[in-house]
Design an enzyme around this catalytic site. Structure first.
Site, short mmCIF file in Angstrom:
data_model
loop_
_atom_site.label_atom_id
_atom_site.label_comp_id
_atom_site.label_asym_id
_atom_site.label_seq_id
_atom_site.Cartn_x
_atom_site.Cartn_y
_atom_site.Cartn_z
N GLU A 470 -54.00 9.62 54.62
CA GLU A 470 -53.43 10.71 53.84
C GLU A 470 -53.44 10.35 52.36
OE1 GLU A 470 -49.32 11.06 54.82
OE2 GLU A 470 -48.89 12.46 53.19
N ASP A 543 -48.24 8.69 56.04
CA ASP A 543 -46.96 8.12 55.60
C ASP A 543 -45.91 8.28 56.70
OD1 ASP A 543 -48.18 7.66 53.21
OD2 ASP A 543 -47.20 9.31 52.13
N ASP A 545 -43.20 9.61 56.88
CA ASP A 545 -42.18 10.61 56.56
C ASP A 545 -42.56 11.93 57.20
OD1 ASP A 545 -44.29 11.55 55.05
OD2 ASP A 545 -43.44 10.94 53.12
N ASP A 547 -43.73 14.70 55.98
CA ASP A 547 -45.03 15.21 55.55
C ASP A 547 -46.14 14.49 56.31
OD1 ASP A 547 -44.63 17.29 53.84
OD2 ASP A 547 -44.31 16.00 52.07
#
Ligand code: 28G
Length: 685
Positions: A470, A543, A545, A547
């Site tokens: 990403e 990541d 998280d 997102d």
């Protein structure tokens, strides 16, 4: 050359003549006022005086193409071509060439001899002197005779004179021997009458090239002169060439005799036989012929053989001047051979196989020699080595097509052998082309890998991994952290297209998706081929998280919809990057989530003072070494394999449609149903 017209002084015809050789001067002169022909049929007034020789010495390259060895030998070509003109016109039967010690070269013919009568415009000068000292004044304006003229050739003997330290001319004419000597184009003597000769006629030109022009080390090469002289004898069977060379010059020049006489009544046929001696042929007979038209217009001679072990070659001439770049006459030959073979193929029911055959296939292993004689030839190309006269092509094509038709019909066995041979050549060519295309396709497929992909160096899929990362910054870290041999990195920018809610068109237009598909190499949907998958493991690395989780779910959706067998094959993985780094003194550890962090705090870091907890905001924040250690290094990392469990199969499709599909209501319902389970951390943004 025409670009340099302004370099020449003088009249318009002079410029034109200078630009395009003697043919132009002949044309210009034909429209000039004609004098009363003398007893020889020649009158000096027909010579249009063009200009002096200073430009030749100033810019020799403009006239003989340079000042190198080739240009030097061009002087010889120029002189012998004048004798050949006399021979081909039927006035001379022999030409003598002699290379003497000291760099002198002489050429003698037994033609009519250059006219010596006074020039009407310059009563003090003989025609000979005018011919020798003016550019392009040597045209033979009687259009019944050949000219070797064209391009760099046929610039005239005056050019040779201008570029010679000394040049002596002897003319035996009307039982009188005349002589005149020049130096660098300027007369050293008047035209002298040497005396009476009873059994000599013709012209002798003896010259020594100017060292000021060609350099003091320049000298004629016996072998080269010998070959040039001999080829003239092959090209015109009606002439005898006598060769003589000072023996002292022959040291080191192998196969060049001190004396030799050439006469080849069988002309080009002999030439070709000599050239291909010992070579294995496809047909045991040559295809050769000669067509001499009375009035000597459009004559030609050729010899053709197909070799079975050798590449072919084409040698052609126009008016005995070599045309190494071919031209209309050579094209005529090629087309004639192809068309006659086509006709033959039709006769024997092979037209289908013959359809693919081109002139190149016919000529591929063909040794050919072609000599044409035409009036006022025109040449083109940088070096004026290519015949441009359109008519020559037509003459050659029709003459050779007819004769080749007969040749093929006369010996069906040979004809069929040849037919098979050329068809084989064409099929071989097509096969090669196909192989090349396949090779190129493979190459471009490789080349078409997305630019952002940092591929691994190992060729096979086995043991290699693709990390889909990403963002460009994480991509940069991953590229540094990877093992170049086995790990490839494809950075994706931002969120990828949701394939479950997008239409087919959008899917195909999406750059991120198409990069991914190209990198994987295995195709999508029904075109998916497991064998073409370029990596053994495909790792989604986002990541830690929400997102990141979203991007991962979009990617998994893509694979689930477009490459379900990639998942079934156990190729799809999720990387598990850490969220926290815990440090206590020299001790440090990574935690992938809150639970992991708490576990570590309670176990590894228990009690021993303050623990520093760092939270990574994204992969891009990690040092390449950290990323390697925690997420990418196969010996230390944790990977989650994405699987669709057999018993969950029916619901999975359903869930993907509900969660990722294009009906927001379905998603809303799902979220409402699960709201109670939503944990705060998941909502942490
Ligand atoms: C030995 C080295 C090179 C040559 C001749 C013969 C004639 C000739 C040469 O005439 C002028 C103007 C237009 C025809 C032609 C002689 C007709 C009658 C010749 C040579 C004449 C040039 N008598 N032999 N030039 N043209 N041999 N050998 O240069 O009307 S040049």
């Amino acid at each position: 050359m025409t670009d340099n017209d302004d370099l020449f002084g003088g009249s318009a015809p002079a410029k034109r003549a200078a630009a395009s050789g003697r043919a132009a001067s002949a044309r210009a002169a034909r429209s000039a006022p004609q004098g009363t022909p003398g007893e020889s049929g020649y009158d000096a007034s027909t010579i249009e005086v063009l200009e002096g020789l200073e430009p030749v010495r100033r810019r020799p390259g403009m006239y003989i193409g340079g000042t190198d060895e080739k240009a030097l030998h061009h002087l010889f070509a120029e002189v012998i071509d004048n004798s050949m003109d006399e021979a081909v016109a039927g006035h001379a039967s022999f030409i003598e060439v002699e290379l003497e010690e000291g760099g002198w070269l002489s050429v003698t013919d037994n033609g009519r001899g250059i006219p010596v009568d006074p020039h009407p415009k310059f009563p003090k000068k003989s025609a000979l002197e005018v011919i020798m000292t003016t550019l392009h004044a040597g045209g033979k304006f009687d259009s019944k005779v050949y000219e070797t003229s064209g391009g760099l050739h046929g610039v005239g003997v005056s050019v040779v004179n201008a570029l010679s330290e000394t040049l002596e001319v002897e003319v035996a004419r009307g039982q009188t021997l005349y002589r005149q000597v020049f130096s660098r184009g300027i007369p050293k003597t008047k035209l002298e009458t040497v005396g009476r000769v009873l059994n000599r006629r013709g012209t002798k030109v003896r010259f020594k090239p100017d060292a000021q022009i060609f350099g003091k080390d320049a000298h004629f090469l016996p072998r080269r002169l010998f070959k040039m002289a001999r080829s003239k004898a092959y090209l015109f069977g009606g002439v005898e060439i006598r060769w003589k060379c000072a023996p002292s010059l022959l040291e080191g020049a192998d196969n060049v005799p001190a004396e030799a006489t050439f006469k080849f009544p069988n002309g080009l046929k002999d030439y070709l036989l000599h050239d291909i001696e010992g070579k294995e042929l496809v047909t045991d007979q040559l295809f050769s012929g000669k067509i001499t038209k009375p009035g000597s217009h459009g004559s030609l001679e050729w010899a053709v053989a197909w070799m079975s072990q050798e590449d072919g070659f084409s040698i052609s001439y126009c008016n005995t001047v070599p045309t190494p770049e071919g031209g209309t006459h050579e094209n005529g030959l090629r087309i004639a051979l192809l068309r006659a073979l086509r006709d033959h193929a039709e006769r024997v029911g092979q037209q289908k196989r013959m359809a693919a055959v081109t002139t190149d296939d016919v000529m591929a292993t063909c040794a050919s020699m072609l000599s044409v004689f035409i009036r006022e030839p025109e040449f083109q190309g940088q070096t004026k080595d290519k015949l441009a006269t359109v008519e020559a092509g037509r003459i050659v094509e029709s003459a050779i097509r007819d004769t080749f038709d007969h040749w093929l019909a006369a010996s069906p066995q040979q004809a069929n052998k040849l037919l098979d041979w050329v068809i084989d050549r064409a099929e071989e060519r097509l096969r090669r082309r196909q192989e090349k295309e396949v090779a190129r396709k493979t190459a471009t497929r490789k080349l078409r890998l997305p630019g952002k992909l940092a591929d691994c160096t190992n060729a096979g899929a086995k043991g290699s991994e693709l990390f889909i990362v990403e963002g460009d910054s994480a991509g940069g870290s991953a590229k540094q952290a990877r093992d170049r041999a086995t790990q490839a990195v494809l950075p994706l920018r931002g969120k990828i297209l949701n394939v479950a809610s997008a239409g087919r068109d959008k899917l195909h237009q999406n750059q991120q998706i198409s990069d991914l598909v190209q990198a994987l190499g295995c195709g999508t949907g029904s075109h998916y081929k497991d064998a073409d998958l370029r990596y053994e493991k495909v790792v989604i690395m986002t990541d830690a998280d929400v997102d990141g989780a979203h991007i991962a779910s979009l990617l998994i959706t893509f694979f689930y919809r477009q490459m379900p067998r990639l998942i079934d094959g156990g190729h799809l993985y999720l990387a598990v990057p850490p969220l926290y780094r815990l440090t206590q003194g020299t001790k440090s550890a990574y935690a992938r989530d809150d639970a992991d962090r708490d576990r570590l705090l309670k176990t590894v870091f228990k009690g021993n003072g303050k623990v520093e907890i760092g939270r990574f905001k994204g992969l891009g924040e990690m040092l390449p070494a950290q990323l390697k250690e925690t997420t990418m290094d196969p010996r230390k990392r944790l990977l989650l394999k994405v699987v669709v469990e057999a018993e969950a199969r029916p619901e999975t499709g359903d869930a993907v449609e509900r969660l990722m599909g294009n009906k927001p209501e379905a998603r809303f319902t799902f979220i409402q149903e699960r709201a109670a389970f939503a944990d705060e951390a998941a909502l942490d943004i």
